[in-house]
Design a protein around this motif. Sequence first.
Motif, PDB file in Angstrom:
ATOM      1  N   SER A 172       3.768   0.349 -35.036  1.00 44.23           N
ATOM      2  CA  SER A 172       3.260   1.413 -34.142  1.00 44.23           C
ATOM      3  C   SER A 172       2.095   2.215 -34.711  1.00 44.23           C
ATOM      4  O   SER A 172       1.410   2.884 -33.960  1.00 44.23           O
ATOM      5  N   PHE A 173       1.878   2.204 -36.046  1.00 42.66           N
ATOM      6  CA  PHE A 173       0.848   3.101 -36.563  1.00 42.66           C
ATOM      7  C   PHE A 173      -0.584   2.750 -36.138  1.00 42.66           C
ATOM      8  O   PHE A 173      -1.406   3.652 -35.980  1.00 42.66           O
ATOM      9  N   PRO A 174      -0.941   1.452 -35.903  1.00 46.62           N
ATOM     10  CA  PRO A 174      -2.340   1.186 -35.535  1.00 46.62           C
ATOM     11  C   PRO A 174      -2.760   1.887 -34.251  1.00 46.62           C
ATOM     12  O   PRO A 174      -3.915   2.298 -34.122  1.00 46.62           O
ATOM     13  N   GLY A 175      -1.823   2.048 -33.299  1.00 49.59           N
ATOM     14  CA  GLY A 175      -2.159   2.725 -32.051  1.00 49.59           C
ATOM     15  C   GLY A 175      -2.660   4.139 -32.308  1.00 49.59           C
ATOM     16  O   GLY A 175      -3.679   4.563 -31.756  1.00 49.59           O
ATOM     17  N   PHE A 176      -1.944   4.867 -33.182  1.00 47.07           N
ATOM     18  CA  PHE A 176      -2.354   6.226 -33.524  1.00 47.07           C
ATOM     19  C   PHE A 176      -3.708   6.217 -34.223  1.00 47.07           C
ATOM     20  O   PHE A 176      -4.608   6.982 -33.888  1.00 47.07           O
ATOM     21  N   ALA A 177      -3.836   5.341 -35.229  1.00 51.19           N
ATOM     22  CA  ALA A 177      -5.048   5.330 -36.041  1.00 51.19           C
ATOM     23  C   ALA A 177      -6.285   5.074 -35.188  1.00 51.19           C
ATOM     24  O   ALA A 177      -7.306   5.733 -35.338  1.00 51.19           O
TER      25      ALA A 177
END
Lengths: 302, 318
Positions: A172-177
């Motif tokens: 899920s972190f790439p979406g935020f980044a």
Amino acid sequence: MNDRPLLLSDVAIGRESGYSGAKPKWALARHLRRNPKAMIGACVLLVVAMAALTAPWIAPYDPAEPDFADTMSPPTFQHLLGTDDLGRDQLSRILFGARVALTAGLLPVGLACVVGVSLGLIAGYAGGKIDKAIVAFLDAVLAFPDLVLIIAITAALGPNLRNALIAIAFTSFPGFARVVRAQVMSLNEQDFVIAARAVGARDYKIVGRHILPNVVAPVIVIASLAVGGAILAEAALSYLGLGVQPPQASWGQMVNTGSSFLRIAPWMAIVPGMAIFITVLATNFLGDGLRDALDPRLRNSG
Amino acid sequence: MTRYLAGKLVAAIPVLLLVSALVFALQVINPGDPITLLVPLDTLQSMSAEDIDRVRARYGLDESIPEQYGRWLMNLLQGDLGVSLRSREPVVDIIRERLPITFELAVLSLGVSIAVAIPAGIFSAYRRNSLQDTITTGVSLAGVSVPNFWLALVLILMFSVRLGWLPPSGYVPFRENPAENLRYMVLPVLTLSSALMAQTMRLTRSSMLEVLGQDYVTTARAKGLAEPIVMRRHALKNAMTPVVTVIGLQFGALLGGTLIIEQIFAIPGIGKAAVDAVFNKDYPVVQGIVIVAVITRITTNMLSDIVVAYLDPRVKLN
């Protein structure tokens, strides 16, 4: 104001809706109150959260206690949602399962949010080679279909809840980044950031004081929409037997147990699945509402 | 167009290298000694230390991790994905045998989803805020929230257990009996397409709404063009660009959905092979299938980029 990114402060003073009478603090709450879908979602989530918090006190039975005299009982007054193949009370197991579901929804998304926002800030603010390297890394992670990567990581680390949550956070972190990076890149061109730089403010101050507060709005929106996905992913892992291990109760695993008795005891699979469905629907309702309130321009982006 | 594509391909190389490192990492992060996966435990206990070292050397486990990665990557580039730890069958053969089954499932699901969702989304945008629009938006939010493994069970309960119309699970090869093959595919396809439908419908609706508000649509209407022509020529073509991108993404992500659905419906595709391999700790097979998933995703993303560049020539200039 169409050419600059929408800021949380705009919503707070009601600038995007032409309303500016209330105290800024309450503007977001006011927006959400006017949105029936968001209110329904928030209420349902409140009920689920209460159930999770008070499970040990309100559960009528011990969720792990078998009762071989009363297995696969249909819903009755003794067992409102019936019992499973070992005679365990389904209602109690669903109440305790709410704890797993909410943990799975909040912890990985929180972790992904911290990592993703940091990487996005660094990439967007630093630019150049650092930006290129971070973007390549994000693209590499995004090249994997989510569930495939989640299952592969959980399986490699060893199937249990902790590893499942790590795997969910990792996808899920790439979406935020990505979103934070894009927002920072457009903020870099804004007058107030250029002004701060011109008066010689240090980088950490520019990022902390001027940029970070202005990426909060999109981050809240993504986080709220990611929670539903995370709950679904944990349920799928537990359904496959890669998440929560017995005797602990998880909704996905209850659906799996029930699937073996679909013909003779359909409620065993249907009821816990319903719990997943309603909880995820509620988070998506709230997420949609937050998106409408925080960023009207995103309303049309599906 | 060729230059546009070549640029995209070159840009993809570092990303692909990182992807391969991530896939290789799947076998490194495994906390156990890899030799326990190669040799059954009771055999391992009866083996001498030299024997164990010989097995390690044979599988290259005595090399450092960067060396192992280099050798693994070289094999990968030559199309060698290793052999299954269980059946000793080459991973490439397993994939070749099972991929067409998953492909059929994916194409049918995507086809059904597009056939329903795009007309529904257009209609919904056209009759904004009508009852039909409200229903469409509601259904599509439900569609992305429903756990697909549960939806599959509900459908089995309804159509197989209660009504007895369709088989609950199983698979018949298309070449043996096309009609039966399709009968067995109905429930899995319904399950998989529901979530896709929900996404596509939402996006088509919002994209259509945006385009219908543009000046050129008003102009087209003002100069007296018939409504169907305005919709087809002016609105649809422009509204479809984001939809095409998302459909490409969906196809790439479908393998994730088929993992569970093939398991439930006992369809011997690549998804079921992956889940079985996960439980057998057969990591060459897991890695091989993950690679297929990544290649599928990257290829479909590129294909949808090409279609988008064709629909909207402005894209190429950026």
